[in-house]
Motif scaffolding. Structure first.
Motif, PDB file in Angstrom:
ATOM      1  N   ARG A 103      19.683  -8.324 -50.703  1.00  9.40           N
ATOM      2  CA  ARG A 103      19.318  -9.383 -51.663  1.00  9.40           C
ATOM      3  C   ARG A 103      18.009  -9.048 -52.365  1.00  9.40           C
ATOM      4  O   ARG A 103      17.878  -9.225 -53.573  1.00  9.40           O
ATOM      5  N   GLU A 106      18.719  -6.224 -54.880  1.00 10.01           N
ATOM      6  CA  GLU A 106      19.427  -6.779 -56.041  1.00 10.01           C
ATOM      7  C   GLU A 106      18.445  -7.484 -56.976  1.00 10.01           C
ATOM      8  O   GLU A 106      18.463  -7.290 -58.196  1.00 10.01           O
ATOM      9  N   HIS A 107      17.581  -8.300 -56.405  1.00 10.21           N
ATOM     10  CA  HIS A 107      16.581  -9.021 -57.201  1.00 10.21           C
ATOM     11  C   HIS A 107      15.617  -8.047 -57.878  1.00 10.21           C
ATOM     12  O   HIS A 107      15.317  -8.182 -59.068  1.00 10.21           O
ATOM     13  N   ARG A 109      16.028  -4.871 -58.624  1.00  9.72           N
ATOM     14  CA  ARG A 109      16.734  -4.121 -59.677  1.00  9.72           C
ATOM     15  C   ARG A 109      16.868  -4.974 -60.940  1.00  9.72           C
ATOM     16  O   ARG A 109      16.608  -4.501 -62.046  1.00  9.72           O
ATOM     17  N   SER A 110      17.237  -6.238 -60.788  1.00  9.36           N
ATOM     18  CA  SER A 110      17.402  -7.111 -61.952  1.00  9.36           C
ATOM     19  C   SER A 110      16.065  -7.418 -62.623  1.00  9.36           C
ATOM     20  O   SER A 110      16.022  -7.808 -63.787  1.00  9.36           O
ATOM     21  N   ASP A 111      14.973  -7.199 -61.904  1.00 10.34           N
ATOM     22  CA  ASP A 111      13.636  -7.442 -62.435  1.00 10.34           C
ATOM     23  C   ASP A 111      13.001  -6.161 -62.986  1.00 10.34           C
ATOM     24  O   ASP A 111      11.813  -6.135 -63.288  1.00 10.34           O
ATOM     25  N   GLY A 112      13.800  -5.082 -63.080  1.00  8.44           N
ATOM     26  CA  GLY A 112      13.300  -3.836 -63.656  1.00  8.44           C
ATOM     27  C   GLY A 112      12.623  -2.892 -62.682  1.00  8.44           C
ATOM     28  O   GLY A 112      12.058  -1.876 -63.089  1.00  8.44           O
ATOM     29  N   ASP A 163      17.503   2.599 -58.873  1.00  9.87           N
ATOM     30  CA  ASP A 163      17.981   2.528 -60.255  1.00  9.87           C
ATOM     31  C   ASP A 163      19.182   3.430 -60.518  1.00  9.87           C
ATOM     32  O   ASP A 163      19.478   3.741 -61.656  1.00  9.87           O
TER      33      ASP A 163
END
Length: 177
Positions: A103, A106-107, A109-112, A163
């Motif tokens: 989790r 995932e967070h 990665r979605s935040d760059g 990434d």
């Protein structure tokens, strides 16, 4: 088991599991229970606002925690350090740590975030093996980086690209273990 991203309204859950971690596993952390116990509520809220913090809940009961702290410098903002890792003894081996890490990743990665980093005590083979199974590689060692009472304990630095890079992180040649 539910994994939840905590926000500033979740101070009581955060406080409960963080103080439990520092109480039951004091050797695992750079901070002490006393360091955190005296913090005012506003500081607990500020730490939740500044970092991504995830908790594993069994019903309403927190049984694990894991956070990430993003680098602030603009040319390093693609990196985050995993912090505050703890799973209650009775929940260990059940996949809670893996769920928290998934989790958090995932967070991130979605935040760059492109790279996750962490520090583990060199004498904590269980943690090191867990992170290696999850794709982290040793990238260095800080000799005597942590004081446990008067004893200096080496710290292992580990990292993992998140990434999608095919190439693994290169480890230091002959890094002491």
């Amino acid at each position: 088991m539910q994994i939840r991203h905590l926000d500033q309204d979740d101070v009581e859950i955060f406080r409960r599991i963080r103080l439990e971690a520092l109480h039951h596993e004091p050797q695992a952390f750079a901070s002490t229970e006393a360091d955190w116990a005296r913090l005012p509520v506003a500081e607990w809220q500020a730490r939740l606002a500044a970092n991504a913090v995830f908790v594993a809940l069994d019903g309403d009961e927190p049984v694990g925690i894991m956070g990430s702290m993003r680098q602030r410098a603009s040319r390093m903002a693609h990196r985050a350090t995993i912090i505050m890792v703890y799973v209650r003894r009775e929940a260990r081996g059940s996949g809670v740590a893996r769920q928290l890490l998934a989790r958090l990743t995932e967070h991130a990665r979605s935040d760059g975030i492109r790279m996750l980093e962490l520090v583990a005590r060199a004498d904590n083979g269980t943690a090191i093996r867990f992170y290696e199974r999850e794709g982290f590689r040793e990238i260095g060692c800080v000799p005597g980086g942590l004081l446990d009472g008067e004893e200096e304990v080496d710290e292992i630095l580990m990292a993992r690209h998140i990434d999608g890079r095919a190439a693994p992180i290169q480890t230091l040649q002959g890094a002491p273990r």
